[in-house]
Each structure stands twice: as structure tokens, then as C-alpha cells.
Motif scaffolding. Structure first.
Motif, PDB file in Angstrom:
ATOM      1  N   ARG A  64      -8.675   2.751   5.825  1.00 45.91           N
ATOM      2  CA  ARG A  64      -7.751   3.334   4.840  1.00 45.91           C
ATOM      3  C   ARG A  64      -7.277   4.728   5.245  1.00 45.91           C
ATOM      4  O   ARG A  64      -6.306   5.225   4.700  1.00 45.91           O
ATOM      5  CB  ARG A  64      -8.415   3.445   3.465  1.00 45.91           C
ATOM      6  CG  ARG A  64      -8.796   2.139   2.847  1.00 45.91           C
ATOM      7  CD  ARG A  64      -7.542   1.400   2.352  1.00 45.91           C
ATOM      8  NE  ARG A  64      -7.908   0.289   1.523  1.00 45.91           N
ATOM      9  CZ  ARG A  64      -7.637   0.206   0.233  1.00 45.91           C
ATOM     10  NH1 ARG A  64      -6.968   1.143  -0.364  1.00 45.91           N
ATOM     11  NH2 ARG A  64      -8.033  -0.838  -0.452  1.00 45.91           N
ATOM     12  N   LEU A 120     -14.203   4.378   3.507  1.00 45.07           N
ATOM     13  CA  LEU A 120     -12.747   4.343   3.630  1.00 45.07           C
ATOM     14  C   LEU A 120     -12.272   3.798   4.972  1.00 45.07           C
ATOM     15  O   LEU A 120     -11.124   4.029   5.360  1.00 45.07           O
ATOM     16  CB  LEU A 120     -12.175   5.743   3.403  1.00 45.07           C
ATOM     17  CG  LEU A 120     -12.468   6.332   2.026  1.00 45.07           C
ATOM     18  CD1 LEU A 120     -11.996   7.775   1.946  1.00 45.07           C
ATOM     19  CD2 LEU A 120     -11.832   5.505   0.938  1.00 45.07           C
ATOM     20  N   ASP A 163      -3.827   0.878  -4.579  1.00 44.72           N
ATOM     21  CA  ASP A 163      -3.780   0.518  -3.169  1.00 44.72           C
ATOM     22  C   ASP A 163      -3.105   1.634  -2.372  1.00 44.72           C
ATOM     23  O   ASP A 163      -1.881   1.699  -2.305  1.00 44.72           O
ATOM     24  CB  ASP A 163      -3.025  -0.806  -3.002  1.00 44.72           C
ATOM     25  CG  ASP A 163      -3.050  -1.318  -1.576  1.00 44.72           C
ATOM     26  OD1 ASP A 163      -3.857  -0.816  -0.759  1.00 44.72           O
ATOM     27  OD2 ASP A 163      -2.252  -2.224  -1.272  1.00 44.72           O
ATOM     28  N   SER A 176     -15.107  10.094   5.876  1.00 44.47           N
ATOM     29  CA  SER A 176     -14.363   8.865   5.584  1.00 44.47           C
ATOM     30  C   SER A 176     -15.280   7.651   5.633  1.00 44.47           C
ATOM     31  O   SER A 176     -15.216   6.774   4.763  1.00 44.47           O
ATOM     32  CB  SER A 176     -13.207   8.681   6.569  1.00 44.47           C
ATOM     33  OG  SER A 176     -12.276   9.722   6.433  1.00 44.47           O
ATOM     34  N   ILE A 178      -8.784   4.982  -4.799  1.00 42.20           N
ATOM     35  CA  ILE A 178      -9.090   3.600  -4.423  1.00 42.20           C
ATOM     36  C   ILE A 178     -10.080   2.988  -5.414  1.00 42.20           C
ATOM     37  O   ILE A 178      -9.937   1.827  -5.809  1.00 42.20           O
ATOM     38  CB  ILE A 178      -9.597   3.537  -2.966  1.00 42.20           C
ATOM     39  CG1 ILE A 178      -8.437   3.846  -2.010  1.00 42.20           C
ATOM     40  CG2 ILE A 178     -10.206   2.174  -2.655  1.00 42.20           C
ATOM     41  CD1 ILE A 178      -8.846   4.060  -0.570  1.00 42.20           C
ATOM     42  N   SER A 229      -3.376   4.309   1.265  1.00 42.07           N
ATOM     43  CA  SER A 229      -3.970   4.668   2.550  1.00 42.07           C
ATOM     44  C   SER A 229      -3.499   6.080   2.867  1.00 42.07           C
ATOM     45  O   SER A 229      -2.570   6.592   2.246  1.00 42.07           O
ATOM     46  CB  SER A 229      -3.565   3.675   3.639  1.00 42.07           C
ATOM     47  OG  SER A 229      -2.164   3.617   3.749  1.00 42.07           O
ATOM     48  N   SER A 258       0.842  -1.194   0.000  1.00 42.64           N
ATOM     49  CA  SER A 258       0.000   0.000   0.000  1.00 42.64           C
ATOM     50  C   SER A 258       0.880   1.247   0.000  1.00 42.64           C
ATOM     51  O   SER A 258       1.841   1.345   0.744  1.00 42.64           O
ATOM     52  CB  SER A 258      -0.895  -0.005   1.232  1.00 42.64           C
ATOM     53  OG  SER A 258      -1.733   1.115   1.243  1.00 42.64           O
TER      54      SER A 258
END
Length: 181
Positions: free
Chosen positions: A59, A56, A32, A51, A27, A34, A1
Motif C-alpha cells: 500500500r 501496509l 481503499d 510500513s 485503511i 495507497s 484505490s
């Protein structure tokens, strides 16, 4: 990520909502990523809700107020600065000094530091699509991202040392004192 990150108080003018929306879009494209956000403020609950609404969970990490910013920066692959207005941002200077590739909105201070596509990427304020494009570009072009980070680090290390900054402030005070006589 790929870890995106930013540092700043959680208030409207820092533009965090646009970065969170951009992360959601990235995303959806299948990348990938975060996001970590270091900072505390009155918008924390609102950003957590956004979020959650965007799906999310897990993430995005809101880390709260941190005194270990250099360690937080070392976790990031890309620093994103979505501010709506700014002076000379200490967070941006620190990210550039750490050698991170940076994406910033075209706010005062950042424009002079970054010089679009030389030491980072500039996007317009509130431009989610611009943020998405810049993030995608740096992820898909790691050699270019590394080059931008190195150029940014070189600029900061050569021109924004404590000695340089003290000299600038001292010259400003001398100029102001002489002009007021």
C-alpha cells in the motif's frame, strides 16, 4: 484505490511517519487508499519498517529520488504535505500548480498558500487524527476536493510564475542593497 502522495527528502522534519500512520488508520476505516512517496534520505529503512509493522505492505511505495516529479504528481489523487517545519516548499507549489487537492500541516509558507478550506486543508503538525480527517473529507467530497485543487492551481498560476518570482527576488535585492548604504 485513491492514491495519496507526497514529495520530499526522507528526514525527520518532513513528517512522513505521521502520514504513514494516517494511511494505516484510513485503511482500517475501510477506505481503499495507497501512498506514494517520492524522495530519498536517511529515514528510508525506518519508514519501510514502520510500513511493515503497520501491515501496509503493497500500500506504500517509496519511490526514491525522482527527477520526474510532474509525472509522479499526475499519478496522485490527493497531495499530502506532513512537514514539521518548512520555508516556501517547492513540492507544495508544484502540487498546487498541478491542480491537486492538498492537505498540509500548518507550517510557514503553507498557511499563506492554502488558506484553510479555500485552497486545501491545514492540519496541526504531528496530528495523525487531523490527517485522517482531512484525507477522509477529500475522499468523501470529491467535488470539494476538485474545487480546492482548481483554486490552488489558479493562485499558483497567477501569482507564482517565473516572472513574478524573479521580480520578487529582484525587489528584495534592491531593498537590501539600498538599506545597507
Amino acid at each position: 484505490s485513491i492514491i495519496l502522495g507526497t514529495v520530499g527528502i526522507l528526514i525527520e522534519r518532513k513528517g512522513h511517519r505521521y502520514l504513514i500512520q494516517a494511511v494505516s488508520e484510513i485503511i482500517k476505516e475501510g477506505l481503499d487508499v495507497s501512498l506514494i512517496i517520492a524522495g530519498e534520505g536517511i529515514l528510508r529503512k525506518e519508514l519501510e519498517t514502520l510500513s511493515d509493522q503497520l501491515g501496509l505492505n503493497g500500500r506504500i511505495k517509496l519511490l526514491g529520488f525522482r527527477e520526474d516529479v510532474p509525472q509522479i504528481l499526475s499519478l496522485m489523487d490527493i497531495f499530502v504535505f506532513p512537514s514539521l517545519w518548512e520555508g516556501m516548499s517547492l513540492a507544495l507549489l508544484e502540487a498546487m500548480a498541478s491542480g491537486l487537492p492538498v492537505i498540509s500541516t500548518d507550517v510557514h509558507g503553507a498557511v499563506d498558500l492554502i488558506q484553510d478550506n479555500k485552497r486545501g486543508i491545514l492540519v496541526e503538525k504531528k496530528d495523525v487524527k487531523g490527517l485522517v480527517g482531512a484525507i477522509r473529507y477529500l475522499i468523501c467530497n470529491p467535488d470539494e476536493a476538485k474545487r480546492m485543487g482548481q483554486e490552488a492551481q489558479r493562485l499558483i498560476c497567477e501569482n507564482y510564475t517565473l516572472k513574478e518570482q524573479i521580480g520578487r527576488i529582484e525587489n528584495l535585492y534592491i531593498t537590501v542593497c539600498h538599506s545597507s548604504r
